[in-house]
Write an enzyme that holds these catalytic residues in place. Structure first.
Site, PDB file in Angstrom:
ATOM      1  N   CYS A   8       0.833  -1.237   0.186  1.00  0.00           N
ATOM      2  CA  CYS A   8       0.010   0.050   0.052  1.00  0.00           C
ATOM      3  C   CYS A   8       0.925   1.343   0.027  1.00  0.00           C
ATOM      4  O   CYS A   8       1.781   1.569   1.154  1.00  0.00           O
ATOM      5  CB  CYS A   8      -1.032  -0.017   1.077  1.00  0.00           C
ATOM      6  SG  CYS A   8      -1.863   1.442   1.387  1.00  0.00           S
ATOM      7  N   GLY A  92     -13.781   7.456  -8.599  1.00  0.00           N
ATOM      8  CA  GLY A  92     -12.403   8.066  -8.838  1.00  0.00           C
ATOM      9  C   GLY A  92     -11.575   7.554  -7.700  1.00  0.00           C
ATOM     10  O   GLY A  92     -10.506   8.492  -7.694  1.00  0.00           O
ATOM     11  N   HIS A  99      -8.694   8.086   2.176  1.00  0.00           N
ATOM     12  CA  HIS A  99      -8.253   9.589   2.406  1.00  0.00           C
ATOM     13  C   HIS A  99      -9.118  10.611   2.277  1.00  0.00           C
ATOM     14  O   HIS A  99     -10.106  10.263   1.223  1.00  0.00           O
ATOM     15  CB  HIS A  99      -6.956   9.655   1.670  1.00  0.00           C
ATOM     16  CG  HIS A  99      -7.331   9.121   0.122  1.00  0.00           C
ATOM     17  ND1 HIS A  99      -7.159   7.764  -0.226  1.00  0.00           N
ATOM     18  CD2 HIS A  99      -7.446   9.924  -0.890  1.00  0.00           C
ATOM     19  CE1 HIS A  99      -7.263   7.935  -1.524  1.00  0.00           C
ATOM     20  NE2 HIS A  99      -7.589   9.018  -1.994  1.00  0.00           N
TER      21      HIS A  99
HETATM   22  P1  5GP Z   1      -7.983   9.349  -5.057  1.00  0.00           P
HETATM   23  O1  5GP Z   1      -8.194   9.464  -6.685  1.00  0.00           O
HETATM   24  O2  5GP Z   1      -7.755   8.001  -4.473  1.00  0.00           O
HETATM   25  O3  5GP Z   1      -9.302  10.015  -4.282  1.00  0.00           O
HETATM   26  O4  5GP Z   1      -6.959  10.265  -4.545  1.00  0.00           O
HETATM   27  C1  5GP Z   1      -5.662   9.656  -4.559  1.00  0.00           C
HETATM   28  C2  5GP Z   1      -4.708  10.832  -4.371  1.00  0.00           C
HETATM   29  O5  5GP Z   1      -3.355  10.424  -4.143  1.00  0.00           O
HETATM   30  C3  5GP Z   1      -4.462  11.805  -5.978  1.00  0.00           C
HETATM   31  O6  5GP Z   1      -4.896  13.096  -5.592  1.00  0.00           O
HETATM   32  C4  5GP Z   1      -3.177  11.538  -6.272  1.00  0.00           C
HETATM   33  O7  5GP Z   1      -2.611  12.861  -6.699  1.00  0.00           O
HETATM   34  C5  5GP Z   1      -2.464  11.237  -5.021  1.00  0.00           C
HETATM   35  N1  5GP Z   1      -1.343  10.669  -4.813  1.00  0.00           N
HETATM   36  C6  5GP Z   1      -0.993   9.422  -5.785  1.00  0.00           C
HETATM   37  N2  5GP Z   1       0.311   9.109  -5.571  1.00  0.00           N
HETATM   38  C7  5GP Z   1       1.030   9.816  -4.632  1.00  0.00           C
HETATM   39  C8  5GP Z   1       2.111   9.798  -3.826  1.00  0.00           C
HETATM   40  O8  5GP Z   1       2.968   9.076  -4.256  1.00  0.00           O
HETATM   41  N3  5GP Z   1       2.456  10.532  -3.011  1.00  0.00           N
HETATM   42  C9  5GP Z   1       1.236  11.443  -2.564  1.00  0.00           C
HETATM   43  N4  5GP Z   1       1.495  12.395  -1.564  1.00  0.00           N
HETATM   44  N5  5GP Z   1       0.021  11.646  -3.145  1.00  0.00           N
HETATM   45  C10 5GP Z   1      -0.115  10.768  -4.121  1.00  0.00           C
HETATM   46 ZN    ZN Z   2      -2.455   1.242   3.594  1.00  0.00          ZN
END
Ligand code: 5GP
Ligand code: ZN
Length: 120
Positions: A8, A92, A99
């Site tokens: 993860c 999405g 998070h």
């Molecule tokens: P989701 O699309 O799952 O709601 O949000 C995932 C978020 O994680 C995205 O906004 C993406 O930019 C962020 N993200 C993806 N990989 C990384 C990473 O390696 N480090 C950080 N700080 N954020 C990440």
């Molecule tokens: Zn995790």
């Protein structure tokens, strides 16, 4: 606390990332691909796949998580902001460690358009 999941990404960032705020079982980090002037992510330190699992949280943990989201915005100096959780791939969610997005300031509209284009 359950062990971090080795596969993860966010368990890795909980253990070894730059934390903007950290307390009470939660951490906040900067999103690597911000879609607003300030774009933070709040994560529980323990691995939780999605927001759906919140239904099984003890009441005090759910309350502490909400308080932490609010504190994170305050620590970042945000007066006006949005709080968003994508739940499930169809909505999405791309990282399956729960998070909360905390978004403040001017949206980066070009980036948002690019991100949307990638999902269709
Ligand atoms: P989701 O699309 O799952 O709601 O949000 C995932 C978020 O994680 C995205 O906004 C993406 O930019 C962020 N993200 C993806 N990989 C990384 C990473 O390696 N480090 C950080 N700080 N954020 C990440
Ligand atoms: Zn995790």
């Amino acid at each position: 606390m359950p062990l971090p999941r080795e596969d993860c990404l966010f368990c890795g960032l909980v253990a070894d990332g730059e934390h903007v705020h950290s307390a009470d079982g939660f951490v906040a980090i900067h999103d690597i691909n911000p879609v607003a002037e300030t774009h933070l992510l709040v994560l529980p330190q323990r691995h939780v796949d999605t927001f759906k699992e919140v239904a099984a949280f003890p009441d005090d943990e759910a309350a502490r998580m909400l308080r932490f989201v609010s504190e994170t915005a305050k620590v970042a100096g945000l007066e006006n902001y949005r709080v968003l959780v994508n739940v499930g791939a169809g909505a999405g969610q791309t990282v399956f460690h729960l998070h909360w997005h905390v978004l403040g300031g001017r949206p980066d509209t070009e980036r948002i358009a690019r991100a949307l284009a990638e999902t269709v």
